[in-house]
Design an enzyme around this catalytic site. Structure first.
Site, PDB file in Angstrom:
ATOM      1  CE  LYS A  16      51.470  42.674  40.738  1.00  6.55           C
ATOM      2  NZ  LYS A  16      50.272  43.183  41.417  1.00  6.55           N
ATOM      3  N   PRO A 110      50.905  32.178  44.317  1.00 10.31           N
ATOM      4  CG  PRO A 110      50.122  33.119  46.293  1.00 10.31           C
ATOM      5  CD  PRO A 110      51.324  33.049  45.411  1.00 10.31           C
ATOM      6  CB  VAL A 111      46.506  30.645  40.707  1.00  8.39           C
ATOM      7  CG1 VAL A 111      45.624  30.927  39.516  1.00  8.39           C
ATOM      8  CG2 VAL A 111      47.636  29.717  40.304  1.00  8.39           C
ATOM      9  CB  ALA A 112      43.286  34.238  40.531  1.00  9.33           C
ATOM     10  CB  ALA A 116      52.640  39.560  38.955  1.00  5.09           C
ATOM     11  N   GLY A 117      51.257  36.140  39.333  1.00  8.46           N
ATOM     12  CA  GLY A 117      51.653  34.744  39.108  1.00  8.46           C
ATOM     13  C   GLY A 117      51.744  34.413  37.629  1.00  8.46           C
ATOM     14  N   GLY A 118      50.704  34.708  36.865  1.00  8.77           N
ATOM     15  CA  GLY A 118      50.700  34.429  35.426  1.00  8.77           C
ATOM     16  C   GLY A 118      51.712  35.300  34.694  1.00  8.77           C
ATOM     17  CB  SER A 119      52.644  38.870  35.066  1.00  8.07           C
ATOM     18  OG  SER A 119      51.319  39.312  34.881  1.00  8.07           O
ATOM     19  CG  ASP A 152      51.024  43.323  36.820  1.00  7.53           C
ATOM     20  OD1 ASP A 152      51.048  44.575  36.775  1.00  7.53           O
ATOM     21  OD2 ASP A 152      50.185  42.685  37.486  1.00  7.53           O
TER      22      ASP A 152
HETATM   23  O1  C5P Z   1      47.255  43.862  31.419  1.00 10.81           O
HETATM   24  P1  C5P Z   1      46.488  42.722  31.965  1.00 10.81           P
HETATM   25  O2  C5P Z   1      46.114  41.727  30.889  1.00 10.81           O
HETATM   26  O3  C5P Z   1      47.125  42.054  33.143  1.00 10.81           O
HETATM   27  O4  C5P Z   1      45.127  43.329  32.501  1.00 10.81           O
HETATM   28  C1  C5P Z   1      44.021  42.543  32.834  1.00 10.81           C
HETATM   29  C2  C5P Z   1      42.805  43.440  32.943  1.00 10.81           C
HETATM   30  O5  C5P Z   1      42.948  44.295  34.090  1.00 10.81           O
HETATM   31  C3  C5P Z   1      42.611  44.375  31.779  1.00 10.81           C
HETATM   32  O6  C5P Z   1      41.884  43.749  30.744  1.00 10.81           O
HETATM   33  C4  C5P Z   1      41.830  45.514  32.415  1.00 10.81           C
HETATM   34  O7  C5P Z   1      40.479  45.152  32.573  1.00 10.81           O
HETATM   35  C5  C5P Z   1      42.435  45.586  33.810  1.00 10.81           C
HETATM   36  N1  C5P Z   1      43.517  46.576  33.908  1.00 10.81           N
HETATM   37  C6  C5P Z   1      43.185  47.917  33.898  1.00 10.81           C
HETATM   38  N2  C5P Z   1      44.185  48.857  33.967  1.00 10.81           N
HETATM   39  C7  C5P Z   1      45.475  48.488  34.074  1.00 10.81           C
HETATM   40  C8  C5P Z   1      45.830  47.127  34.106  1.00 10.81           C
HETATM   41  C9  C5P Z   1      44.825  46.189  34.013  1.00 10.81           C
HETATM   42  O8  C5P Z   1      42.014  48.280  33.807  1.00 10.81           O
HETATM   43  N3  C5P Z   1      46.422  49.433  34.163  1.00 10.81           N
END
Ligand code: C5P
Length: 313
Positions: A16, A110-112, A116-119, A152
């Protein structure tokens, strides 16, 4: 072995880009309140569950392998989000089917990179697990599990173009005309999403950082089908944070615009930068310019919107 052909189930999901990412203040649970418009791009990941027929195999997942350009950066143990997604689905539905699977991820995302690669892996894994283990989970229940796995993941299940609120997990599809073409510049190394969110909080404490207005005009532009109109409304509140952690992104953004892109933006929490183009040929030209500019590690082209997670026959 009992001589049967092992059952195999595959599902795909896509990367995404956030066309709009309005980031509010941090909430008591540590997440930030978002107003975001996601668009899925034609960079797929495919997750395949293959039945293990050995009688001594235990648990639900016997192992995980990864192929694709960024395979070496993806964990292949229980910490992998796709592995966790399979376990979460099986446990939520209390599967009665005594099957054991190996998980294979073939990814072109791509990773990181803020894409949203992992998602996407997790979304595809949830769908594949429902089919493989014959789990009586509704689509809404799958979306709930997706939200628990990551902000995501629900969008990666849904795909297309959608307005996300809350952490990004409350989704409403957005009407889109036409197809949008993107050149993507991958940075050297990734960025940690929590660190990018912490950095925007810090920058806002230090100085006045402009915040994106509501995405109403962007949503109108999507209905118009005009990439020029859309270009004028791309916005990402996390961009100053990503640039402060990786200042070279400023040079990449400039190089994409010099190469003729209609607009450039950091994708999500970065560090991938996404450049909106008029059509496919234009995206290839912009990507070629970025590749020779020496301002990024690699380039890709993609189009959106791409579909949500699907079982592959
Ligand atoms: O939801 P996800 O595990 O992908 O989020 C990773 C990190 O990104 C969360 O632990 C948080 O630190 C940050 N995050 C945030 N607000 C969001 C989504 C992610 O602060 N709406």
């Amino acid at each position: 072995m009992d001589g049967r052909t092992p059952l195999t189930v595959s599902a795909t999901a896509h990367a995404k880009v956030n066309l709009h990412l309005g980031c509010g203040d941090v909430r008591p649970d540590g997440f930030h309140e978002l107003v975001t418009v996601f668009q899925s791009l034609s960079l797929p990941t495919t997750v395949t569950l293959t039945e293990v027929l050995r009688g001594d195999a235990t648990g639900h997942v016997a192992g995980l392998t990864v192929s694709g350009d960024s395979a070496k950066h993806v964990p292949s143990d229980e910490s992998n989000l796709a592995w966790r997604a399979v376990i979460a689905a099986v446990e939520a539905a209390e599967s009665k089917v005594p099957r054991v699977a190996t998980v294979h991820i073939d990814k072109s995302i791509p990773v990181a990179g803020g894409m949203a690669g992992g998602s996407a892996d997790a979304a595809a894994a949830l769908l594949a697990a429902r089919e493989f283990f014959e789990l009586p989970l509704t689509d809404d229940e799958l979306l709930g599990l997706a939200a628990d796995l990551g902000s995501d993941v629900p969008f990666c299940l849904l795909g297309g173009t959608a307005l996300g609120t809350g952490r990004g997990e409350n989704l409403v599809p957005v009407l889109v005309r036409g197809e949008y073409h993107w050149a993507l510049a991958l940075a050297k190394g990734g960025l940690s999403t929590p660190e990018v969110f912490r950095t925007i909080d810090r920058l806002r404490e230090e100085r006045e950082v402009p915040r994106a207005a509501a995405p109403d005009d962007l949503i109108k532009a999507l209905a118009s089908g005009s990439p020029d109109q859309l270009a004028a409304h791309l916005a990402n509140d996390l961009q100053p944070a990503a640039i402060s952690l990786k200042p070279e992104l400023r040079t990449t953004l400039r190089a994409g615009l010099d190469g003729g892109a209609l607009a450039g933006i950091v994708s999500g929490s970065g560090p991938t930068t996404a450049f909106l183009c008029r059509d496919r040929e234009h995206a290839l030209d912009v990507a070629a310019h970025l590749a020779t500019s020496g301002t990024c590690a690699a380039t890709l082209t993609a189009s959106g919107p791409a579909p949500g997670a699907r079982i592959v026959q």
